[in-house]
Scaffold this motif. Structure first.
Motif, PDB file in Angstrom:
ATOM      1  N   ILE A 152      32.612  31.998  45.215  1.00  0.00           N
ATOM      2  CA  ILE A 152      32.093  33.146  44.475  1.00  0.00           C
ATOM      3  C   ILE A 152      33.134  34.254  44.491  1.00  0.00           C
ATOM      4  N   ASP A 153      33.585  34.630  43.309  1.00  0.00           N
ATOM      5  CA  ASP A 153      34.582  35.696  43.164  1.00  0.00           C
ATOM      6  C   ASP A 153      33.851  36.962  42.735  1.00  0.00           C
ATOM      7  N   GLU A 154      33.770  37.950  43.626  1.00  0.00           N
ATOM      8  CA  GLU A 154      33.031  39.179  43.328  1.00  0.00           C
ATOM      9  C   GLU A 154      33.620  39.947  42.145  1.00  0.00           C
ATOM     10  N   GLN A 155      34.899  39.702  41.837  1.00  0.00           N
ATOM     11  CA  GLN A 155      35.506  40.349  40.660  1.00  0.00           C
ATOM     12  C   GLN A 155      34.840  39.888  39.368  1.00  0.00           C
ATOM     13  N   LEU A 156      34.231  38.722  39.419  1.00  0.00           N
ATOM     14  CA  LEU A 156      33.613  38.160  38.214  1.00  0.00           C
ATOM     15  C   LEU A 156      32.138  38.535  38.080  1.00  0.00           C
ATOM     16  N   ILE A 157      31.614  39.305  39.017  1.00  0.00           N
ATOM     17  CA  ILE A 157      30.224  39.760  38.952  1.00  0.00           C
ATOM     18  C   ILE A 157      30.240  41.253  38.650  1.00  0.00           C
ATOM     19  N   VAL A 158      29.878  41.607  37.426  1.00  0.00           N
ATOM     20  CA  VAL A 158      29.989  42.991  36.965  1.00  0.00           C
ATOM     21  C   VAL A 158      28.711  43.396  36.222  1.00  0.00           C
ATOM     22  N   GLY A 159      28.639  44.686  35.860  1.00  0.00           N
ATOM     23  CA  GLY A 159      27.527  45.149  35.031  1.00  0.00           C
ATOM     24  C   GLY A 159      26.487  45.934  35.791  1.00  0.00           C
ATOM     25  N   ASP A 160      25.680  46.733  35.042  1.00  0.00           N
ATOM     26  CA  ASP A 160      24.713  47.586  35.716  1.00  0.00           C
ATOM     27  C   ASP A 160      23.445  47.891  34.927  1.00  0.00           C
ATOM     28  N   ASP A 161      23.259  47.316  33.732  1.00  0.00           N
ATOM     29  CA  ASP A 161      21.967  47.437  33.056  1.00  0.00           C
ATOM     30  C   ASP A 161      21.853  46.367  31.982  1.00  0.00           C
ATOM     31  N   PHE A 162      20.702  46.337  31.290  1.00  0.00           N
ATOM     32  CA  PHE A 162      20.424  45.256  30.340  1.00  0.00           C
ATOM     33  C   PHE A 162      20.784  45.608  28.897  1.00  0.00           C
ATOM     34  N   ARG A 163      21.602  46.632  28.688  1.00  0.00           N
ATOM     35  CA  ARG A 163      21.880  47.072  27.332  1.00  0.00           C
ATOM     36  C   ARG A 163      23.263  46.640  26.849  1.00  0.00           C
ATOM     37  N   SER A 164      23.469  46.747  25.547  1.00  0.00           N
ATOM     38  CA  SER A 164      24.672  46.192  24.938  1.00  0.00           C
ATOM     39  C   SER A 164      25.952  46.889  25.391  1.00  0.00           C
TER      40      SER A 164
END
Length: 361
Positions: free
Chosen positions: A213-225
């Motif tokens: 699991i590469d934490e650099q590849l887990i991003v984002g913070d809400d469900f919007r475009s």
């Protein structure tokens, strides 16, 4: 001024109680003659009388109104849910009041308070999902509640959602089978049930396949475009970018598509894309979008059935229902040199290695 029972009584020469009984279909119970009933009904029509549903509801302790709270009406998933809820409620003789919390827990709390003040008979809540103290209070005052999509494991309230962990397993295992090992995940709103369970499934799939699991590849913070747009740009600018992106929701995927178009990145030639939700537009995109389908109309139907049952039987056992997700394969995922084969229909997440002829040459 609107006409009243007194106006009808004066016009017909009968008592106000007789008028009330006729207008509330109780003529036979109180042995009111057909002639008197017809006279009252004609007078009510001539005077333009309308039943005050709110006043009647307060007298009966029922308003025939259901409150619905959703996080974002612009999200196709929730708009479809609302459409189906409205249809099912009409079948059962209920009206509804819709409250859009705009993905803001403070607005959601205000919405709950407002709907309770309106004395709704029950609530259906697709919560923002980061706290449930205000929802717990609803249960404590015996108002029927059903949670939809964004639920809480620690809250003893009726709920219905899709199996998000399994949906993520289907999505990520499919990408792995197509040869992808560097798979990014663009998250939704942190702390919400939908986000955390989908993230959990993503990590489980990678771990079962022996992929770090590469934490650099887990991003984002809400469900919007816009989250999808910004997160995709950051991923594509990495020194070692992903070969595939998995998004936690359909609006996020739209943002990913916008970023790729702006950067002249071709899907699936340059990067593959798969999303949760499977919006109606997924099959009309070019390329058509591979997605995890939620049975949104089934979710709404079950939510109404659960709420109606809870209204009739307040003391029945509470239920938490998880529905099956479905992988809809289309054209947004490219097949690259496969190194691992996962059976996407297996729940035990076991993996076996597979090498193609070029790897064995």
């Amino acid at each position: 001024m609107p006409s009243t029972l007194k106006d009808i009584a004066e016009k017909t020469g009968v008592s106000i109680s007789t008028v009330s009984r006729v207008l509330h279909d109780k003529s036979k119970k109180y042995k009111i003659s057909d002639e008197t009933a017809a006279k009252v009904m004609l007078a009510a029509k001539d005077l333009g009388y309308r039943v005050n549903a709110l006043a009647r509801g307060l007298r009966q302790q029922k308003t025939r109104e259901i409150g619905i709270i959703i996080p974002d009406i612009s999200n196709p998933f929730f708009s479809d849910i609302v459409k189906c809820l409205a249809s099912e409620l009409r079948k059962k003789g209920y009206n509804f009041i819709l409250y859009d919390s705009d993905e803001d827990i403070a607005i959601e709390r205000t919405g709950v308070k407002s709907l309770l003040e309106k004395r709704v008979d029950g609530l259906i809540i697709a919560s923002v999902g980061q706290d449930f103290s205000h929802i717990q209070k609803i249960r404590d005052v015996d108002i029927p509640v059903v949670m939809v999509d964004r639920c809480f494991d620690d809250l003893y309230i009726d709920s219905v959602s899709v199996d998000n962990v399994k949906g993520s397993l289907l999505a990520v295992n499919y990408l792995i089978n197509e040869g992808h090992t560097r798979i990014a995940f663009i998250k939704g709103l942190p702390g919400t049930y939908a986000n955390e369970t989908r993230l959990n499934g993503y990590k489980q799939a990678l771990q079962a396949a022996g992929i770090s699991i590469d934490e650099q590849l887990i991003v984002g913070d809400d469900f919007r475009s816009f989250n999808g747009y910004l997160s995709t740009k950051s991923l594509l600018n990495l020194s070692n970018p992903p070969s595939a992106i998995y998004t936690a929701g359909d609006l996020i995927a739209l943002g990913t598509l916008e970023a790729c178009k702006e950067m002249n990145i071709s899907i699936p030639d340059d990067i593959s894309l798969i999303t949760f939700d499977d919006p109606v537009f997924a099959s009309y995109l070019s390329p058509a979008l591979t997605a995890i389908e939620q049975p949104r109309f089934k979710i709404a139907e079950i939510a109404i059935a659960m709420l109606y049952s809870r209204i009739k039987n307040p003391n029945e056992e509470h239920r938490k229902i998880l529905l099956e997700p479905k992988l809809n394969v289309r054209s947004s995922v490219a097949h690259i040199t496969p190194i691992i084969n996962i059976d996407v229909n297996k729940d035990d997440k076991k993996s076996t290695e597979r090498f193609n002829e070029r790897n064995l040459a």
